[in-house]
Design a protein around this motif. Sequence first.
Motif, PDB file in Angstrom:
ATOM      1  N   VAL A   1       0.839  -1.195   0.000  1.00  0.00           N
ATOM      2  CA  VAL A   1       0.000   0.000   0.000  1.00  0.00           C
ATOM      3  C   VAL A   1       0.878   1.251   0.000  1.00  0.00           C
ATOM      4  CG1 VAL A   1      -1.700   1.315   1.330  1.00  0.00           C
ATOM      5  CG2 VAL A   1      -1.926  -1.163   1.133  1.00  0.00           C
ATOM      6  N   ILE A   2       1.941   1.224   0.787  1.00  0.00           N
ATOM      7  CA  ILE A   2       2.854   2.370   0.834  1.00  0.00           C
ATOM      8  C   ILE A   2       3.504   2.587  -0.525  1.00  0.00           C
ATOM      9  CG2 ILE A   2       5.020   3.223   1.837  1.00  0.00           C
ATOM     10  CD1 ILE A   2       4.115   1.874   4.468  1.00  0.00           C
ATOM     11  N   PHE A   3       3.971   1.501  -1.164  1.00  0.00           N
ATOM     12  CA  PHE A   3       4.582   1.630  -2.490  1.00  0.00           C
ATOM     13  C   PHE A   3       3.572   2.102  -3.526  1.00  0.00           C
ATOM     14  CE2 PHE A   3       7.854  -1.498  -0.900  1.00  0.00           C
ATOM     15  CZ  PHE A   3       8.879  -0.570  -0.864  1.00  0.00           C
ATOM     16  N   LEU A   4       2.327   1.676  -3.421  1.00  0.00           N
ATOM     17  CA  LEU A   4       1.284   2.134  -4.337  1.00  0.00           C
ATOM     18  C   LEU A   4       1.057   3.638  -4.193  1.00  0.00           C
ATOM     19  CD1 LEU A   4      -0.960   1.484  -6.403  1.00  0.00           C
ATOM     20  CD2 LEU A   4      -2.470   1.094  -4.449  1.00  0.00           C
ATOM     21  N   ILE A   5       0.979   4.106  -2.964  1.00  0.00           N
ATOM     22  CA  ILE A   5       0.784   5.539  -2.721  1.00  0.00           C
ATOM     23  C   ILE A   5       1.964   6.346  -3.258  1.00  0.00           C
ATOM     24  CG2 ILE A   5       0.645   7.295  -0.896  1.00  0.00           C
ATOM     25  CD1 ILE A   5      -0.999   5.196   0.713  1.00  0.00           C
ATOM     26  N   LEU A   6       3.183   5.859  -3.043  1.00  0.00           N
ATOM     27  CA  LEU A   6       4.361   6.554  -3.553  1.00  0.00           C
ATOM     28  C   LEU A   6       4.364   6.575  -5.084  1.00  0.00           C
ATOM     29  CD1 LEU A   6       7.103   5.209  -1.107  1.00  0.00           C
ATOM     30  CD2 LEU A   6       6.223   7.535  -1.223  1.00  0.00           C
ATOM     31  N   ALA A   7       3.971   5.474  -5.711  1.00  0.00           N
ATOM     32  CA  ALA A   7       3.938   5.416  -7.174  1.00  0.00           C
ATOM     33  C   ALA A   7       2.887   6.368  -7.745  1.00  0.00           C
ATOM     34  CB  ALA A   7       3.664   3.984  -7.628  1.00  0.00           C
ATOM     35  N   ILE A   8       1.724   6.413  -7.136  1.00  0.00           N
ATOM     36  CA  ILE A   8       0.668   7.317  -7.609  1.00  0.00           C
ATOM     37  C   ILE A   8       1.096   8.771  -7.433  1.00  0.00           C
ATOM     38  CG2 ILE A   8      -1.677   8.133  -7.124  1.00  0.00           C
ATOM     39  CD1 ILE A   8      -2.393   5.179  -6.522  1.00  0.00           C
ATOM     40  N   THR A   9       1.708   9.069  -6.298  1.00  0.00           N
ATOM     41  CA  THR A   9       2.173  10.438  -6.046  1.00  0.00           C
ATOM     42  C   THR A   9       3.241  10.851  -7.060  1.00  0.00           C
ATOM     43  OG1 THR A   9       1.754  10.075  -3.691  1.00  0.00           O
ATOM     44  CG2 THR A   9       3.082  11.997  -4.285  1.00  0.00           C
ATOM     45  N   THR A  10       4.162   9.936  -7.367  1.00  0.00           N
ATOM     46  CA  THR A  10       5.192  10.222  -8.362  1.00  0.00           C
ATOM     47  C   THR A  10       4.570  10.468  -9.727  1.00  0.00           C
ATOM     48  OG1 THR A  10       6.775   8.864  -7.135  1.00  0.00           O
ATOM     49  CG2 THR A  10       7.313   9.367  -9.414  1.00  0.00           C
ATOM     50  N   ALA A  11       3.589   9.655 -10.101  1.00  0.00           N
ATOM     51  CA  ALA A  11       2.920   9.831 -11.392  1.00  0.00           C
ATOM     52  C   ALA A  11       2.206  11.182 -11.456  1.00  0.00           C
ATOM     53  CB  ALA A  11       1.940   8.693 -11.626  1.00  0.00           C
ATOM     54  N   ILE A  12       1.607  11.596 -10.358  1.00  0.00           N
ATOM     55  CA  ILE A  12       0.931  12.902 -10.320  1.00  0.00           C
ATOM     56  C   ILE A  12       1.944  14.032 -10.512  1.00  0.00           C
ATOM     57  CG2 ILE A  12      -0.279  14.529  -8.799  1.00  0.00           C
ATOM     58  CD1 ILE A  12      -1.787  12.048  -7.675  1.00  0.00           C
ATOM     59  N   PHE A  13       3.097  13.931  -9.846  1.00  0.00           N
ATOM     60  CA  PHE A  13       4.124  14.960 -10.022  1.00  0.00           C
ATOM     61  C   PHE A  13       4.632  14.983 -11.460  1.00  0.00           C
ATOM     62  CE2 PHE A  13       4.683  15.264  -5.338  1.00  0.00           C
ATOM     63  CZ  PHE A  13       4.696  16.644  -5.242  1.00  0.00           C
ATOM     64  N   MET A  14       4.748  13.811 -12.091  1.00  0.00           N
ATOM     65  CA  MET A  14       5.171  13.772 -13.493  1.00  0.00           C
ATOM     66  C   MET A  14       4.143  14.443 -14.400  1.00  0.00           C
ATOM     67  SD  MET A  14       6.826  10.027 -13.933  1.00  0.00           S
ATOM     68  CE  MET A  14       8.296   9.531 -13.080  1.00  0.00           C
ATOM     69  N   MET A  15       2.871  14.234 -14.107  1.00  0.00           N
ATOM     70  CA  MET A  15       1.834  14.914 -14.886  1.00  0.00           C
ATOM     71  C   MET A  15       1.875  16.417 -14.653  1.00  0.00           C
ATOM     72  SD  MET A  15      -1.468  12.399 -14.776  1.00  0.00           S
ATOM     73  CE  MET A  15      -1.359  11.826 -13.105  1.00  0.00           C
ATOM     74  N   LEU A  16       2.180  16.816 -13.425  1.00  0.00           N
ATOM     75  CA  LEU A  16       2.272  18.241 -13.117  1.00  0.00           C
ATOM     76  C   LEU A  16       3.413  18.918 -13.875  1.00  0.00           C
ATOM     77  CD1 LEU A  16       1.525  18.331  -9.285  1.00  0.00           C
ATOM     78  CD2 LEU A  16       0.105  19.201 -11.142  1.00  0.00           C
ATOM     79  N   ILE A  17       4.469  18.155 -14.200  1.00  0.00           N
ATOM     80  CA  ILE A  17       5.542  18.721 -15.018  1.00  0.00           C
ATOM     81  C   ILE A  17       4.978  19.133 -16.366  1.00  0.00           C
ATOM     82  CG2 ILE A  17       7.710  18.223 -16.222  1.00  0.00           C
ATOM     83  CD1 ILE A  17       8.417  16.355 -13.869  1.00  0.00           C
ATOM     84  N   GLY A  18       4.167  18.270 -16.974  1.00  0.00           N
ATOM     85  CA  GLY A  18       3.552  18.599 -18.255  1.00  0.00           C
ATOM     86  C   GLY A  18       2.612  19.789 -18.164  1.00  0.00           C
ATOM     87  N   VAL A  19       1.846  19.839 -17.106  1.00  0.00           N
ATOM     88  CA  VAL A  19       0.928  20.967 -16.913  1.00  0.00           C
ATOM     89  C   VAL A  19       1.713  22.263 -16.747  1.00  0.00           C
ATOM     90  CG1 VAL A  19      -0.781  21.960 -15.338  1.00  0.00           C
ATOM     91  CG2 VAL A  19      -0.898  19.534 -15.931  1.00  0.00           C
ATOM     92  N   ALA A  20       2.793  22.212 -15.980  1.00  0.00           N
ATOM     93  CA  ALA A  20       3.610  23.406 -15.760  1.00  0.00           C
ATOM     94  C   ALA A  20       4.277  23.857 -17.058  1.00  0.00           C
ATOM     95  CB  ALA A  20       4.657  23.139 -14.685  1.00  0.00           C
ATOM     96  N   ILE A  21       4.699  22.914 -17.890  1.00  0.00           N
ATOM     97  CA  ILE A  21       5.273  23.270 -19.183  1.00  0.00           C
ATOM     98  C   ILE A  21       4.216  23.953 -20.038  1.00  0.00           C
ATOM     99  CG2 ILE A  21       6.169  22.335 -21.356  1.00  0.00           C
ATOM    100  CD1 ILE A  21       7.645  20.221 -19.661  1.00  0.00           C
ATOM    101  N   GLY A  22       3.006  23.412 -20.035  1.00  0.00           N
ATOM    102  CA  GLY A  22       1.910  24.011 -20.800  1.00  0.00           C
ATOM    103  C   GLY A  22       1.565  25.412 -20.323  1.00  0.00           C
ATOM    104  N   GLU A  23       1.658  25.614 -19.035  1.00  0.00           N
ATOM    105  CA  GLU A  23       1.356  26.923 -18.469  1.00  0.00           C
ATOM    106  C   GLU A  23       2.529  27.885 -18.587  1.00  0.00           C
ATOM    107  OE1 GLU A  23      -1.459  28.151 -17.012  1.00  0.00           O
ATOM    108  OE2 GLU A  23      -2.503  26.320 -17.610  1.00  0.00           O
TER     109      GLU A  23
END
Length: 59
Positions: free
Chosen positions: A6-28
């Motif tokens: 469960v801890i590794f799942l939460i860390l993986a999801i959080t990392t994926a969200i930060f990676m998506m935020l990189i794309g959003v920040a580039i777009g902005e």
Amino acid sequence: MQRQNVIFLILAITTAIFMMLIGVAIGEGSILGIIGSIIGVILIMGIGFAYKGKLRKKE
């Protein structure tokens, strides 16, 4: 599910969200957003690897 999984799942999801935020920040066009997201990815992945190493030493 085991607690470690469960801890590794939460860390993986959080990392994926930060990676998506990189794309959003580039777009902005936000330099601070890009830098903050990259730092977030590095931190969360580092925490995950450190936790995994800690579990391996424990075994």
